[in-house]
Design a protein around this motif. Structure first.
Motif, mmCIF file in Angstrom:
data_model
loop_
_atom_site.group_PDB
_atom_site.id
_atom_site.type_symbol
_atom_site.label_atom_id
_atom_site.label_comp_id
_atom_site.label_asym_id
_atom_site.label_seq_id
_atom_site.Cartn_x
_atom_site.Cartn_y
_atom_site.Cartn_z
ATOM 1 N N VAL A 74 -22.480 2.712 21.058
ATOM 2 C CA VAL A 74 -21.384 3.355 21.832
ATOM 3 C C VAL A 74 -20.207 3.845 21.030
ATOM 4 O O VAL A 74 -19.356 3.911 21.488
ATOM 5 N N ALA A 75 -20.558 4.158 19.651
ATOM 6 C CA ALA A 75 -19.345 4.540 19.067
ATOM 7 C C ALA A 75 -18.825 6.144 19.620
ATOM 8 O O ALA A 75 -19.958 6.801 19.940
ATOM 9 N N ASP A 76 -17.785 6.410 19.707
ATOM 10 C CA ASP A 76 -17.254 7.572 20.215
ATOM 11 C C ASP A 76 -16.084 8.275 19.357
ATOM 12 O O ASP A 76 -15.820 7.701 18.112
ATOM 13 N N ARG A 77 -15.364 9.091 19.742
ATOM 14 C CA ARG A 77 -14.268 9.778 19.432
ATOM 15 C C ARG A 77 -13.201 8.710 19.030
ATOM 16 O O ARG A 77 -12.377 8.695 17.983
ATOM 17 N N ASP A 78 -12.928 8.021 20.176
ATOM 18 C CA ASP A 78 -11.523 6.917 19.943
ATOM 19 C C ASP A 78 -12.248 5.935 18.740
ATOM 20 O O ASP A 78 -11.248 5.445 17.982
ATOM 21 N N THR A 79 -13.566 5.681 18.675
ATOM 22 C CA THR A 79 -13.881 4.730 17.657
ATOM 23 C C THR A 79 -13.529 5.378 16.053
ATOM 24 O O THR A 79 -13.053 4.948 15.261
ATOM 25 N N LEU A 80 -14.050 6.659 16.054
ATOM 26 C CA LEU A 80 -13.572 7.526 14.801
ATOM 27 C C LEU A 80 -11.941 7.540 14.406
ATOM 28 O O LEU A 80 -11.670 7.355 13.429
ATOM 29 N N SER A 81 -11.283 7.590 15.522
ATOM 30 C CA SER A 81 -9.704 7.400 15.511
ATOM 31 C C SER A 81 -9.226 6.076 14.752
ATOM 32 O O SER A 81 -8.491 6.010 13.810
ATOM 33 N N LEU A 82 -9.834 4.993 15.239
ATOM 34 C CA LEU A 82 -9.834 3.618 14.682
ATOM 35 C C LEU A 82 -9.962 3.535 13.327
ATOM 36 O O LEU A 82 -9.286 3.222 12.407
ATOM 37 N N VAL A 83 -11.381 4.292 12.796
ATOM 38 C CA VAL A 83 -11.859 4.272 11.436
ATOM 39 C C VAL A 83 -10.677 5.091 10.715
ATOM 40 O O VAL A 83 -10.693 4.720 9.662
ATOM 41 N N ASP A 84 -10.443 6.205 11.090
ATOM 42 C CA ASP A 84 -9.486 7.036 10.276
ATOM 43 C C ASP A 84 -7.942 6.308 10.117
ATOM 44 O O ASP A 84 -7.604 6.223 8.827
ATOM 45 N N ARG A 85 -7.760 5.437 11.016
ATOM 46 C CA ARG A 85 -6.672 4.669 10.744
ATOM 47 C C ARG A 85 -7.020 3.511 9.608
ATOM 48 O O ARG A 85 -5.977 3.293 8.751
ATOM 49 N N MET A 86 -8.212 3.071 9.648
ATOM 50 C CA MET A 86 -8.445 1.972 8.922
ATOM 51 C C MET A 86 -8.734 2.706 7.205
ATOM 52 O O MET A 86 -8.217 1.806 6.389
ATOM 53 N N VAL A 87 -9.047 3.719 7.319
ATOM 54 C CA VAL A 87 -9.109 4.645 5.767
ATOM 55 C C VAL A 87 -7.924 4.527 5.288
ATOM 56 O O VAL A 87 -7.288 4.256 4.353
ATOM 57 N N GLU A 88 -6.687 4.944 6.200
ATOM 58 C CA GLU A 88 -5.373 5.260 5.565
ATOM 59 C C GLU A 88 -4.786 3.755 5.082
ATOM 60 O O GLU A 88 -4.070 3.821 4.352
ATOM 61 N N ILE A 89 -5.124 2.865 6.041
ATOM 62 C CA ILE A 89 -4.352 1.502 5.826
ATOM 63 C C ILE A 89 -5.034 1.045 4.363
ATOM 64 O O ILE A 89 -4.388 0.597 3.566
ATOM 65 N N ALA A 90 -6.235 1.230 4.376
ATOM 66 C CA ALA A 90 -6.781 0.711 3.123
ATOM 67 C C ALA A 90 -6.388 1.583 1.789
ATOM 68 O O ALA A 90 -6.171 0.969 0.783
ATOM 69 N N LYS A 91 -6.234 2.883 1.903
ATOM 70 C CA LYS A 91 -5.657 3.780 1.102
ATOM 71 C C LYS A 91 -4.107 3.280 0.584
ATOM 72 O O LYS A 91 -3.922 3.340 -0.542
ATOM 73 N N ALA A 92 -3.306 2.835 1.457
ATOM 74 C CA ALA A 92 -2.051 2.616 1.285
ATOM 75 C C ALA A 92 -2.021 1.185 0.724
ATOM 76 O O ALA A 92 -1.100 1.021 -0.107
ATOM 77 N N THR A 93 -2.842 0.073 0.964
ATOM 78 C CA THR A 93 -2.793 -1.303 0.676
ATOM 79 C C THR A 93 -3.366 -1.223 -0.697
ATOM 80 O O THR A 93 -3.123 -2.125 -1.538
ATOM 81 N N GLU A 94 -4.592 -0.664 -0.872
ATOM 82 C CA GLU A 94 -5.611 -1.048 -1.950
ATOM 83 C C GLU A 94 -5.782 0.000 -2.739
ATOM 84 O O GLU A 94 -6.071 -0.004 -3.818
ATOM 85 N N GLY A 95 -5.448 1.403 -2.411
ATOM 86 C CA GLY A 95 -5.787 2.225 -3.421
ATOM 87 C C GLY A 95 -7.192 2.953 -3.157
ATOM 88 O O GLY A 95 -7.964 2.822 -2.659
ATOM 89 N N THR A 96 -7.055 4.256 -3.726
ATOM 90 C CA THR A 96 -8.254 5.054 -3.302
ATOM 91 C C THR A 96 -9.507 4.861 -4.338
ATOM 92 O O THR A 96 -10.365 5.449 -4.203
ATOM 93 N N ARG A 97 -9.261 3.854 -5.149
ATOM 94 C CA ARG A 97 -10.707 3.526 -5.931
ATOM 95 C C ARG A 97 -10.856 2.174 -5.813
ATOM 96 O O ARG A 97 -11.422 1.675 -6.563
ATOM 97 N N SER A 98 -10.560 1.579 -4.440
ATOM 98 C CA SER A 98 -10.752 0.055 -4.491
ATOM 99 C C SER A 98 -11.870 0.061 -3.720
ATOM 100 O O SER A 98 -12.387 0.664 -2.843
ATOM 101 N N LYS A 99 -12.398 -1.243 -3.436
ATOM 102 C CA LYS A 99 -13.574 -1.707 -2.944
ATOM 103 C C LYS A 99 -13.246 -1.459 -1.305
ATOM 104 O O LYS A 99 -14.092 -1.212 -0.467
#
Length: 877
Positions: A74-99
């Motif tokens: 049941v993933a929808d556009r709101d799900t994608l918004s959450l994932v996009d935020r997760m991506v940005e958090i990972a980028k900020a906290t761990e960097g773009t070459r991290s697991k």
């Protein structure tokens, strides 16, 4: 330290699985997906309150919610918004070459796929895999990234990419996670699904049996077991082991019902296979109930939904509900076309062709039904047919037109890089390295080229002001037909069972034809029978032409007799059934399909002669849409004629070949030496003389000898109204390089024996030229009408490339051509066009007929090889 954001890999998309993270047990879901999702939303709210901002704790809570949504389908556009935020958090906290960052990209890929955004998903998957390969290649995360890439390549029909990635994922999980891991089970499931799609059903069953055994050992209540059981059931269906299919499908239903309830979307997906089982065993009421349930899934991806409608149509056709079967087949075709057009906007051409091949063929069922039930209307079927042909060529032409009109410096830079990347790929294909090293070079060059193609496609899509596809109607086509003409649309389709149970769900490749008149609303359909005998006749006729081409004048009578025997059998199958419907038409416009692209209709026997002497003028279209006027383009003037290139940049020793020979094996092409063609110099000089005689107000330019280079042609081609290229052409074996058919045909220019890569112009490179305003592209070389056949796209070769680039009409050859005969044909062709002002259709037809009549009068062989090889395609005017 690794954050929680990268840990959850328990994602399910369609019937493919994402590997769970190492060390994490898969818990049974709550009493219903909605309950679990509601609790996860509350947990996210609590995390937001306790740890405000973009924190790892919030990311972990979002991850839990997203995982449940995707698992439940049941993933929808709101799900994608959450994932996009997760991506940005990972980028900020761990960097773009991290697991952590790589892990969120994998999740984003799965969500994008579920939202019908597969091309975007592939870009994300490629980035995740690149990060893993560069930074932690010997890890479970690398296996998960490979699995993600494999899933999206599977989705898009790029099976070489998919199988490479999935096999890597399986090997990685065996090494890292062990023989009894959830990661390995998921990877084996995905490998099985891929092998099934590629036709290796036994290999699929083997992988899936191992996957399900591992899953049961780990946790008999794992919610993913239902997916693996469903996949097993579908494969046992394919081998007609119905008891085993029923056993696995019922297990899937029991497990998914127990875990998710009776109305969950995963159960809806299983019901499609259940419907197929009931159909194959003749239990149609149960089958139709299962399909109706499957179609209730509002979260289903559009291409999967098209498949559901297509399979429902087959069931209805077998069960005797003909009218509903036609409707469901049409619904499938429309959905499939619409999602393909949407996805293809940003796909590189090779990937678009691969994706096109995955489309369900719902229209085939509709055709099968109306051919048996003549009382049903075929009007909507015909309209969908004319909208569905040549969609990739249409997309590439629109894309190139927009790019050519774009004056943006960045676009110009990318176009330059693309040309270089294509040259690098050609060099890689022609490399003398060992096979393995060459394959690696080709793969790397293909990746670079397609990355640039994708960037350009995105720019073209953003700059468009045209409709995604011009929705031509049957009335548009009819009103564009000239008076006293008829339109013949041939269709190769897969005949399905109608009004009878078919346990094998067999598909018989067959041909049919529609006939349309300009002054009548009637559309007449003809059943032309199975494809095999038609293909055999075409092959025999072409073999007889090849025998004459290389026979040195010996055995002409025998060769013509063999040709006429094969062509007569062909005429009886594809032309005679239509004869009465053609009436007194003076012009027959023909849209061929399949192998009918490879035979000249003018050379079908008629009495003691041929159709060119007795029938209506016949002209070939690439699609019915060729008839409908497009947007007005720039008007160009002038002739550019290329002939007698100096392949050595010096005289070639030895006797010149009279044939402009073509098709060669891949290995031979790398060392092939092109012989000089002095006759082509005489040919283009004669054409220039005719041009000055009848069209002196327009300029003409000749490129011959050392001046006949690829770069000179590229520089001048876009400036002229008529292009005439008299040189060698080539068509390579289908398996060369990366299998890209657009790199396997091309034209040869001066210097080819000295610097091959700089003197070859491939079909793919031609397609990127700006040839809008080119009225005629005359390809006076061998086999310029040949190439790889692709369902719905015709021949992938030079003719298509010139049309995509914008040329209105292409005059091409279907087999090797003789220098002397070609000069005669070309002289008459330009006399017809310039001196008598005939249409393209008449100019080609009359020139062929004159050659035949003159040869007969002189007592020479009338074998079609001498006079029928040239045909016109595209605009008939």
């Amino acid at each position: 330290m690794r954050t929680a954001i990268g840990e959850i890999r328990c994602l399910l998309v369609a019937l493919l699985l994402c590997a769970p993270c190492a060390g994490q047990q898969t818990a049974a879901p709550a009493s219903s997906p909605a309950d679990g999702i509601a609790k996860a939303r509350e947990a996210l709210k609590a995390a937001e309150a306790a740890h405000p901002g973009d924190t790892p704790e919030v990311a972990a809570a979002m991850n839990g919610l997203v995982s449940l949504q995707i698992d439940a389908g049941v993933a929808d556009r709101d799900t994608l918004s959450l994932v996009d935020r997760m991506v940005e958090i990972a980028k900020a906290t761990e960097g773009t070459r991290s697991k952590a960052y790589e892990g969120t990209l994998v999740i984003r890929m799965d969500v994008l796929t579920g939202l019908n955004r597969a091309p975007e998903a592939r870009v994300v998957a490629e980035e995740a895999f690149e990060i893993a390969q560069e930074n932690f290649p010997d890890s479970s995360e690398a296996g998960a990234a490979a699995g993600a890439l494999g899933r999206i390549c599977y989705k898009l029909g790029d099976y070489p990419c998919a199988i490479h990635a999935q096999e890597f994922a399986v090997a990685q999980e065996r090494k890292i996670a062990g023989a009894n891991s959830a990661e390995l089970s998921a990877s084996l499931n995905n490998l099985g699904a891929l092998k099934s799609r590629m036709g290796d059903v036994n290999g699929a069953i083997k992988a899936l049996e191992e996957a399900v055994a591992i899953a049961y050992r780990i946790d008999p209540n794992d919610n993913h077991i239902g997916v693996i059981e469903n996949n097993l059931g579908s494969n046992y269906l394919k081998v007609q082991d119905f008891p085993k299919a029923a056993e696995h499908l019922n297990r899937a239903i029991d497990m998914l019902t127990k875990l998710y309830g009776a109305d969950n979307v995963r159960l809806m997906q299983v019901n499609r296979n259940l419907g197929a089982l009931y159909t194959r065993t003749g239990q149609f009421p149960l089958a139709w109930k299962a399909y109706e349930f499957a179609l209730q899934n509002k979260y289903e991806q559009m291409d999967n939904n098209a498949t559901n409608h297509a399979q429902f149509a087959q069931s209805l056709a077998q069960g005797g509900n003909a009218r509903r079967a036609v409707e469901e087949g049409l619904t499938s075709a429309r959905i499939s076309r619409e999602i393909f057009v949407l996805q293809a906007r940003t796909l590189p051409e090779r990937q678009a062709l691969a994706y096109d091949a995955t489309r369900p063929r719902g229209l085939d069922t509709s055709i099968s039904v109306v051919l048996k039930h003549a009382e049903l209307s075929n009007a909507e079927i015909y309209q969908e047919l004319i909208r569905s042909r040549a969609l990739v060529a249409d997309e590439m032409a629109r894309r190139q037109k927009n790019l050519n009109a774009n004056n943006d410096p960045e676009t110009a830079r990318l176009l330059g890089e693309l040309n270089q990347a294509r040259s690098d790929l050609l060099a890689a294909e022609n490399s003398t390295s060992d096979k393995s090293a060459r394959a690696d070079k080709v793969s790397a060059a293909t990746g670079r080229m397609e990355k640039i193609e994708r960037e350009l496609a995105e720019r073209s899509a953003a700059a468009r002001n045209d409709e995604r596809i011009y929705l031509v109607t049957t009335d548009d086509v009819r009103h564009s037909l000239p008076a006293h003409s008829v339109l013949i649309s041939y269709v190769e389709y897969r005949r399905r069972a109608v009004d009878t149970v078919d346990p094998a769900a067999a598909e018989a490749p067959s041909y049919m034809a529609f006939v349309l008149h300009p002054d009548s609303g009637r559309i007449v359909a003809f059943d032309l029978g199975e494809s095999k005998s038609i293909a055999d006749s075409v092959a025999k006729a072409r073999s007889a032409a090849d025998a004459e081409a290389h026979g040195g004048g010996l055995g002409s009578t025998r060769n013509e007799r063999a040709y006429r025997e094969a062509a007569l059998a062909l005429r009886k199958r594809i032309w005679d059934p239509l004869q009465a419907e053609l009436g007194d038409a003076k012009l027959a416009l023909v849209v061929p399909d399949g192998v009918l692209n490879l035979i000249p209709f003018s050379a079908l026997p008629s009495g003691n002669g041929y159709l060119v002497e007795n029938g209506p003028v016949i002209h070939v279209l690439t699609s019915e849409r060729d008839l409908v006027p497009g947007e007005g383009g720039v008007k160009k003037t002038g002739l550019l004629a290329v002939g007698s290139p100096q392949f050595e940049m010096a005289a070639v020793a030895g006797d010149a070949s009279r044939l402009r020979d073509a098709s060669v094996p891949c290995e031979d092409f790398r060392s092939l030496q092109f012989h000089s063609l002095p006759g082509t110099g005489v040919e283009v000089a004669d054409i220039a003389k005719s041009w000055r005689r009848w069209n002196g107000a327009e300029p003409s330019a000749l490129l011959t000898g050392a001046d006949a280079t690829r770069n000179r042609f590229i520089e001048q081609a876009s400036q002229n109204r008529v292009l005439h290229v008299a040189t060698h052409a080539f068509v390579l074996d289908r398996g060369c390089g990366d299998g890209n058919p657009l790199l396997h045909s091309g034209l040869v220019f001066a210097g080819a024996n000295a610097t091959r890569d700089a003197a070859i112009l491939t079909a793919q490179q031609i397609a990127s030229l700006d040839l809008s305003g080119v009225e005629w592209a005359v390809l006076s070389a061998c086999n310029t009408g040949n190439g790889e056949l692709h369902d719905g796209e015709g021949v992938l070769g030079l003719q298509r490339a010139f049309r995509v680039a914008g040329a209105h009409s292409v005059i091409m050859t279907l087999w090797p051509v003789d220098d002397d005969v070609t000069r005669q044909f070309m002289h008459e062709l330009y006399a017809q066009r310039l001196g008598r002002h005939t249409t393209t259709a008449d100019a080609v037809w009359n020139s062929s007929r004159k050659l035949l009549v003159e040869r007969r009068a002189a007592g020479k062989s009338t074998h079609p090889w001498y006079w029928a090889g040239f045909i016109g395609s595209g605009g008939w005017e």
